[in-house]
Motif scaffolding. Structure first.
Motif, PDB file in Angstrom:
ATOM      1  N   ALA A   1       0.834  -1.212   0.000  1.00 30.11           N
ATOM      2  CA  ALA A   1       0.000   0.000   0.000  1.00 30.11           C
ATOM      3  C   ALA A   1       0.862   1.253   0.000  1.00 30.11           C
ATOM      4  CB  ALA A   1      -0.928  -0.012   1.214  1.00 30.11           C
ATOM      5  N   PHE A   2       1.944   1.242   0.771  1.00 27.39           N
ATOM      6  CA  PHE A   2       2.842   2.396   0.822  1.00 27.39           C
ATOM      7  C   PHE A   2       3.487   2.636  -0.534  1.00 27.39           C
ATOM      8  CE2 PHE A   2       6.728   4.706   1.751  1.00 27.39           C
ATOM      9  CZ  PHE A   2       6.306   5.639   2.675  1.00 27.39           C
ATOM     10  N   ALA A   3       3.905   1.557  -1.203  1.00 25.72           N
ATOM     11  CA  ALA A   3       4.524   1.691  -2.518  1.00 25.72           C
ATOM     12  C   ALA A   3       3.526   2.232  -3.543  1.00 25.72           C
ATOM     13  CB  ALA A   3       5.071   0.336  -2.964  1.00 25.72           C
ATOM     14  N   VAL A   4       2.289   1.737  -3.489  1.00 31.65           N
ATOM     15  CA  VAL A   4       1.251   2.207  -4.414  1.00 31.65           C
ATOM     16  C   VAL A   4       1.008   3.702  -4.239  1.00 31.65           C
ATOM     17  CG1 VAL A   4      -1.207   2.063  -4.977  1.00 31.65           C
ATOM     18  CG2 VAL A   4       0.124  -0.029  -4.651  1.00 31.65           C
ATOM     19  N   VAL A   5       0.910   4.142  -2.990  1.00 26.08           N
ATOM     20  CA  VAL A   5       0.654   5.560  -2.710  1.00 26.08           C
ATOM     21  C   VAL A   5       1.844   6.414  -3.118  1.00 26.08           C
ATOM     22  CG1 VAL A   5       0.362   7.230  -0.852  1.00 26.08           C
ATOM     23  CG2 VAL A   5      -1.021   5.161  -0.881  1.00 26.08           C
TER      24      VAL A   5
ATOM     25  N   VAL B   1       4.487  16.640   3.432  1.00 23.66           N
ATOM     26  CA  VAL B   1       4.352  15.679   2.335  1.00 23.66           C
ATOM     27  C   VAL B   1       4.550  14.247   2.827  1.00 23.66           C
ATOM     28  CG1 VAL B   1       5.310  14.904   0.138  1.00 23.66           C
ATOM     29  CG2 VAL B   1       4.994  17.348   0.569  1.00 23.66           C
ATOM     30  N   ARG B   2       5.628  14.012   3.587  1.00 24.02           N
ATOM     31  CA  ARG B   2       5.898  12.654   4.062  1.00 24.02           C
ATOM     32  C   ARG B   2       4.779  12.149   4.975  1.00 24.02           C
ATOM     33  NH1 ARG B   2      12.387  12.695   5.565  1.00 24.02           N
ATOM     34  NH2 ARG B   2      13.146  13.030   3.424  1.00 24.02           N
ATOM     35  N   ALA B   3       4.328  13.028   5.865  1.00 25.36           N
ATOM     36  CA  ALA B   3       3.239  12.627   6.763  1.00 25.36           C
ATOM     37  C   ALA B   3       1.972  12.318   5.977  1.00 25.36           C
ATOM     38  CB  ALA B   3       2.971  13.730   7.783  1.00 25.36           C
ATOM     39  N   TYR B   4       1.724  13.095   4.913  1.00 26.37           N
ATOM     40  CA  TYR B   4       0.510  12.866   4.120  1.00 26.37           C
ATOM     41  C   TYR B   4       0.604  11.552   3.355  1.00 26.37           C
ATOM     42  CZ  TYR B   4      -3.548  13.828   1.245  1.00 26.37           C
ATOM     43  OH  TYR B   4      -4.771  13.747   0.638  1.00 26.37           O
ATOM     44  N   ILE B   5       1.798  11.238   2.821  1.00 30.07           N
ATOM     45  CA  ILE B   5       1.977   9.964   2.123  1.00 30.07           C
ATOM     46  C   ILE B   5       1.734   8.798   3.082  1.00 30.07           C
ATOM     47  CG2 ILE B   5       3.677   8.466   1.014  1.00 30.07           C
ATOM     48  CD1 ILE B   5       4.913  10.962  -0.228  1.00 30.07           C
ATOM     49  N   ALA B   6       2.276   8.930   4.302  1.00 30.58           N
ATOM     50  CA  ALA B   6       2.074   7.872   5.301  1.00 30.58           C
ATOM     51  C   ALA B   6       0.592   7.720   5.638  1.00 30.58           C
ATOM     52  CB  ALA B   6       2.870   8.185   6.560  1.00 30.58           C
ATOM     53  N   LEU B   7      -0.132   8.847   5.745  1.00 34.00           N
ATOM     54  CA  LEU B   7      -1.564   8.783   6.039  1.00 34.00           C
ATOM     55  C   LEU B   7      -2.338   8.173   4.877  1.00 34.00           C
ATOM     56  CD1 LEU B   7      -2.146  12.224   7.805  1.00 34.00           C
ATOM     57  CD2 LEU B   7      -2.471   9.970   8.815  1.00 34.00           C
ATOM     58  N   GLN B   8      -1.978   8.573   3.649  1.00 30.68           N
ATOM     59  CA  GLN B   8      -2.638   7.983   2.481  1.00 30.68           C
ATOM     60  C   GLN B   8      -2.434   6.470   2.446  1.00 30.68           C
ATOM     61  OE1 GLN B   8      -1.152  10.319  -0.939  1.00 30.68           O
ATOM     62  NE2 GLN B   8      -3.287  10.585  -1.497  1.00 30.68           N
TER      63      GLN B   8
ATOM     64  N   LEU C   1      -4.493   4.806   5.227  1.00 26.46           N
ATOM     65  CA  LEU C   1      -5.929   4.751   4.941  1.00 26.46           C
ATOM     66  C   LEU C   1      -6.235   3.774   3.809  1.00 26.46           C
ATOM     67  CD1 LEU C   1      -6.843   8.533   5.318  1.00 26.46           C
ATOM     68  CD2 LEU C   1      -7.607   6.646   6.758  1.00 26.46           C
ATOM     69  N   LEU C   2      -5.359   3.717   2.803  1.00 28.79           N
ATOM     70  CA  LEU C   2      -5.548   2.725   1.746  1.00 28.79           C
ATOM     71  C   LEU C   2      -5.431   1.318   2.319  1.00 28.79           C
ATOM     72  CD1 LEU C   2      -5.827   1.906  -1.234  1.00 28.79           C
ATOM     73  CD2 LEU C   2      -3.337   2.121  -1.434  1.00 28.79           C
ATOM     74  N   PHE C   3      -4.433   1.138   3.173  1.00 27.91           N
ATOM     75  CA  PHE C   3      -4.221  -0.176   3.778  1.00 27.91           C
ATOM     76  C   PHE C   3      -5.388  -0.578   4.675  1.00 27.91           C
ATOM     77  CE2 PHE C   3      -2.678  -2.288   7.699  1.00 27.91           C
ATOM     78  CZ  PHE C   3      -2.437  -3.545   7.160  1.00 27.91           C
ATOM     79  N   PHE C   4      -5.844   0.360   5.525  1.00 29.32           N
ATOM     80  CA  PHE C   4      -6.941   0.020   6.429  1.00 29.32           C
ATOM     81  C   PHE C   4      -8.267  -0.144   5.693  1.00 29.32           C
ATOM     82  CE2 PHE C   4      -4.186   1.909   9.840  1.00 29.32           C
ATOM     83  CZ  PHE C   4      -4.011   0.714  10.516  1.00 29.32           C
ATOM     84  N   GLY C   5      -8.379   0.439   4.493  1.00 27.62           N
ATOM     85  CA  GLY C   5      -9.556   0.176   3.670  1.00 27.62           C
ATOM     86  C   GLY C   5      -9.625  -1.280   3.234  1.00 27.62           C
ATOM     87  N   MET C   6      -8.447  -1.872   3.028  1.00 27.13           N
ATOM     88  CA  MET C   6      -8.371  -3.286   2.642  1.00 27.13           C
ATOM     89  C   MET C   6      -8.092  -4.194   3.842  1.00 27.13           C
ATOM     90  SD  MET C   6      -8.760  -3.393  -0.698  1.00 27.13           S
ATOM     91  CE  MET C   6      -8.099  -5.009  -1.092  1.00 27.13           C
ATOM     92  N   PHE C   7      -7.946  -3.605   5.018  1.00 26.41           N
ATOM     93  CA  PHE C   7      -7.499  -4.354   6.195  1.00 26.41           C
ATOM     94  C   PHE C   7      -8.378  -5.571   6.510  1.00 26.41           C
ATOM     95  CE2 PHE C   7      -6.776  -4.607  10.928  1.00 26.41           C
ATOM     96  CZ  PHE C   7      -5.493  -5.116  10.822  1.00 26.41           C
ATOM     97  N   PRO C   8      -9.708  -5.440   6.539  1.00 25.57           N
ATOM     98  CA  PRO C   8     -10.530  -6.628   6.823  1.00 25.57           C
ATOM     99  C   PRO C   8     -10.299  -7.761   5.827  1.00 25.57           C
ATOM    100  CG  PRO C   8     -11.848  -4.637   7.031  1.00 25.57           C
ATOM    101  CD  PRO C   8     -10.561  -4.229   6.413  1.00 25.57           C
ATOM    102  N   ALA C   9     -10.179  -7.408   4.538  1.00 23.37           N
ATOM    103  CA  ALA C   9      -9.950  -8.443   3.529  1.00 23.37           C
ATOM    104  C   ALA C   9      -8.569  -9.062   3.682  1.00 23.37           C
ATOM    105  CB  ALA C   9     -10.112  -7.844   2.127  1.00 23.37           C
ATOM    106  N   VAL C  10      -7.569  -8.235   4.022  1.00 21.15           N
ATOM    107  CA  VAL C  10      -6.211  -8.742   4.230  1.00 21.15           C
ATOM    108  C   VAL C  10      -6.178  -9.723   5.400  1.00 21.15           C
ATOM    109  CG1 VAL C  10      -3.871  -8.089   4.969  1.00 21.15           C
ATOM    110  CG2 VAL C  10      -5.044  -6.756   3.208  1.00 21.15           C
TER     111      VAL C  10
END
Length: 611
Positions: A19-23, A37-44, A47-56
Motif C-alpha cells: 500500500a505504501f509503494a502504491v501511494v 508531504v511525508r506525513a501525508y503519504i504515510a496517512l494515504q 488509509l488505503l491499507f486500512f480500507g483493505m485491512f478486513p480483507a487482508v
C-alpha cells in the motif's frame, strides 16, 4: 493456532508495504505544505491499507487456518472450535477497533493536512493586510500562525520579523498608550461593575452614587443611581434616594456653568450626547458615539468616562448584536458544514433550519458559535409557507431557558425543562464603521413587511446538547461515534431526519463484529477442506491465492455490508428499536449454523481417522 497469528501478521506487514509503494509511486496527492508531504503519504498509505485491512486479515486467516489445521493434532472437535473461536474474537476486536477509532482519527489528520495550505494562505493574506493597515501586532500574530503550519516558510518568517521590527521602532508610543488605556479601563471597571457581574446590591450602588456625587463625577453618579433603582424592587427608601441622586446628577450634566466652547466643554457635550443614548437604550448609537470620541484625540481616548462607557456600551451591544469583523477571519476554522434539521412548535408550525457553516470559539469559559449562511423557513401546520429568514452571518450563544420571559418561551416553543437553549443574534455591525451592517432578510407569504425590531434574535426550541448532537450528525452516520449515533437514532424523527437511515447505519455497526465472527468461522470451514496433508509443508499455490482471495473477500465484504444495510432498512421500518433484537437473532442463527457445520466437519474427520 499460533501459526494463524504468525501468517496473518506477516501478510498484514507485507500488505502495508505494498500500500505504501502504491501511494508513493502511483497515487496523486492534492497540494500539501512542503513539510507535511511525508506525513501525508504515510496517512494515504495507512488509509488505503486500512480500507483493505478486513480483507487482508481474512485472507491471512484463511491460509493460516489451512496450515494450522494440517499441522496440529485434532482429537476433540469442540476444543478445536474453541481455539478457532478465541482467535476469531481476537481478530474481530482488532478489526472493529481499527474501524471505529483508528480510521476516523487518521481521516481527521488527513483532512487537517489537506486544509493546511488554504489556512496558511489565508493567514499570510491577513498578515499582509494587517501590515498594510498599520496593525503590526496583528500582522505578526497571523504570520506566526502561518509559521506554525509551515515552519520552513521564509515569507512568513520575514513578514513576522518585519512586523515586529516596525512595531518596535514606530509604534512604541501606541503600545504605551494602549497599556495606559487598559489600566484606566480596568480601574474604571473596578469602580463601577456592570450589572452583568451580578455582584452589586442596591445599597452598594447607592454608596457608589453618593461617592461619585461628592467627587463631582456626575456620569457615574447618575449611572449608579439608575442601576440601584432598577434592582431595588419594592424598597421605597432606595427608590426615593436613587431618584433624587439621579435627578441631581442629570441636572448637573444638562446645565454646564460655562458657555465658551473650550475643548473640555466640547468633549463634555459629546460625552453627554453619547451617555444620553446609552441610558435611553440606544446601545449601538452610544457605542459608535463613544468610539468616535475616543478616536477624536489622544486626550479624549484617555478620558476615564470615555474608556468606561465605551466598554459598557460595547458589552451591551454584543448582547443584542455581533461584530462582523469577527466573522471575516473565522470561516477557515469551521468545524461543521451543511447542518440542517426541523423543529415542530406547540402551535403546529414547523421551522426548517439550515446552516452552511459553524465555527466554535471559546469565550470566558463559554462556547460561542459563529454561523455562516443561516436559513430558517417557517411552515404552517398544513404545510403552507409562512415566512423565511436569511442571515449571511449570525452569532449563537447558549442561554438558560429560565432567563426568557413567558412571551418569548411561547413564541419560540422553548422546552419546559431547565436547560440551555441556542439564542441566535441576527444583526451584525462593524466594530469600527457604522455604515457596515449585516442584516437578515425576511420574506412573508403575503408579502407584508415584518417588524424587524421584534426579530433581532431567534431562539431555537431545543437543548444545547441536542443542538450539538445535530451539528455532529452533519458529518454523516457512518463517521459519527456509536454513542452519538444511538442518541440521534432515538430522536431522528423529532428533528425531521429519517430514522431508517440512522437506524440502518447503527444496526450495521452494532452487528458488524458478529458478522465478522460468522465470516471467520465460515472461512475456517473452507480452510478445513483445503488443509495441509500430513506430508506437506506448504502449498506454493497459496502465494497466488492470497492476493486473489484478498480482492475477492474485499468485494464479498462490501456486498455483505450492502445486503445487511438493506435488511436493516426493512427491520427498522417494521420494528423500530426492536430491530436490533431481530437483526441479532438472525445473525446468531447464522452463526449457530456455520459453527455447527465446522464442528461437524472436524468430528467427521476425527471419526474417519484423520487428524
Amino acid at each position: 493456532m499460533k501459526k494463524v497469528l504468525l501468517i496473518v501478521l506477516s501478510y498484514v506487514i507485507f500488505s502495508f508495504f505494498v500500500a505504501f509503494a502504491v501511494v508513493a509511486f502511483f497515487q496523486t496527492r492534492p497540494t500539501i505544505l512542503p513539510g507535511d508531504v511525508r506525513a501525508y503519504i504515510a496517512l494515504q498509505a495507512a488509509l488505503l491499507f486500512f480500507g483493505m485491512f478486513p480483507a487482508v486479515v481474512c485472507s491471512g486467516f484463511l491460509v493460516g487456518c489451512a496450515v494450522s489445521f494440517g499441522r496440529e493434532i485434532h482429537d476433540d472437535a469442540m476444543r478445536t472450535f474453541s481455539h478457532l473461536l478465541l482467535n476469531s474474537i481476537l481478530f474481530v476486536f482488532l478489526l472493529f477497533s481499527v474501524g471505529e477509532a483508528f480510521v476516523p482519527f487518521l481521516q481527521k489528520k488527513q483532512a487537517a493536512l489537506e486544509e493546511a495550505p488554504v489556512a496558511f494562505s489565508k493567514f499570510m493574506t491577513l498578515s499582509r493586510k494587517c501590515y498594510a493597515d498599520g496593525r503590526m501586532l496583528e500582522s505578526a500574530k497571523y504570520a506566526n500562525e502561518a509559521l506554525l503550519l509551515n515552519p520552513s516558510s521564509e515569507d512568513a518568517m520575514s513578514l513576522r520579523e518585519l512586523a515586529l521590527a516596525n512595531e518596535d521602532s514606530v509604534a512604541e508610543a501606541q503600545r504605551e498608550k494602549k497599556k495606559k488605556e487598559r489600566r484606566t479601563a480596568a480601574a474604571a471597571s473596578d469602580k463601577i461593575p456592570f450589572l452583568a457581574h451580578k455582584k452589586e446590591t442596591p445599597q452598594s450602588l447607592l454608596e457608589k452614587a453618593r461617592a461619585a456625587e461628592r467627587d463631582g463625577k456626575w456620569f457615574d453618579s447618575h449611572y449608579n443611581a439608575r442601576l440601584a433603582e432598577s434592582i431595588a424592587g419594592d424598597d421605597s427608601a432606595v427608590i426615593a434616594e436613587s431618584e433624587s441622586l439621579a435627578q441631581k446628577a442629570w441636572k448637573e450634566l444638562r446645565a454646564p456653568n460655562v458657555f465658551v466652547d473650550t475643548p473640555e466643554i466640547v468633549l463634555f457635550r459629546r460625552k453627554l450626547k453619547a451617555y444620553t443614548m446609552f441610558v435611553s437604550g440606544d446601545n449601538v448609537g452610544a457605542y459608535y458615539e463613544f468610539l468616535a470620541i475616543s478616536n477624536s484625540s489622544p486626550a479624549a481616548s484617555r478620558d476615564p468616562d470615555v474608556i468606561k462607557y465605551l466598554a459598557l456600551s460595547s458589552e451591551e451591544v454584543q448582547k443584542e448584536r455581533f461584530f462582523t469583523d469577527d466573522m471575516e477571519n473565522l470561516q477557515r476554522f469551521e468545524s461543521q458544514t451543511g447542518v440542517h434539521f426541523s423543529l415542530k412548535k406547540a402551535d403546529g408550525t414547523v421551522d426548517v433550519v439550515y446552516i452552511q457553516g459553524i465555527t466554535s470559539v471559546k469565550d470566558a469559559g463559554s462556547v460561542i458559535k459563529y454561523l455562516r449562511g443561516l436559513y430558517i423557513y417557517e411552515f404552517g401546520a398544513d404545510g403552507s409557507f409562512n415566512m423565511s429568514i436569511h442571515a449571511p452571518y449570525a452569532k449563537l450563544m447558549f442561554e438558560d431557558v429560565g432567563s426568557f420571559d413567558k412571551k418569548t418561551k411561547e413564541r419560540f416553543s422553548l422546552p419546559e425543562i431547565q436547560c440551555a437553549v441556542p439564542k441566535i443574534l441576527l444583526n451584525g455591525i462593524d466594530s469600527r464603521f457604522s455604515d457596515k451592517r449585516s442584516v437578515p432578510e425576511f420574506k412573508m407569504a403575503d408579502g407584508s413587511e415584518i417588524d424587524k425590531d421584534e426579530w433581532n434574535y431567534v431562539v431555537l426550541g431545543l437543548s444545547s446538547d441536542d443542538f450539538n448532537l445535530l451539528c455532529d450528525s452533519s458529518i454523516g452516520s457512518d463517521r459519527m461515534s456509536l454513542i452519538s449515533l444511538w442518541r440521534v437514532f432515538g430522536m431522528a424523527r423529532q428533528f425531521g431526519y429519517s430514522s431508517e437511515v440512522f437506524g440502518a447505519s447503527l444496526l450495521r455497526r452494532i452487528t458488524y463484529p458478529l458478522t465478522l465472527l460468522i465470516l471467520f468461522v465460515f472461512l475456517a470451514c473452507i480452510s478445513w477442506n483445503y488443509r495441509l496433508a500430513e506430508n506437506q509443508i506448504f502449498k506454493f499455490k497459496w502465494i497466488y491465492i492470497l492476493p486473489i482471495s484478498t480482492f475477492i473477500l474485499y468485494f464479498c465484504l462490501e456486498f455483505i455490508k450492502f445486503a445487511l444495510k438493506l435488511m436493516n432498512y426493512v427491520f427498522i421500518a417494521f420494528a423500530g428499536y426492536a430491530s436490533v433484537a431481530m437483526s441479532l437473532a438472525c445473525l446468531i442463527a447464522v452463526f449457530a449454523i456455520v459453527s455447527a457445520a465446522f464442528v461437524k466437519k472436524v468430528s467427521k474427520s476425527i471419526r474417519n481417522g484423520h487428524r
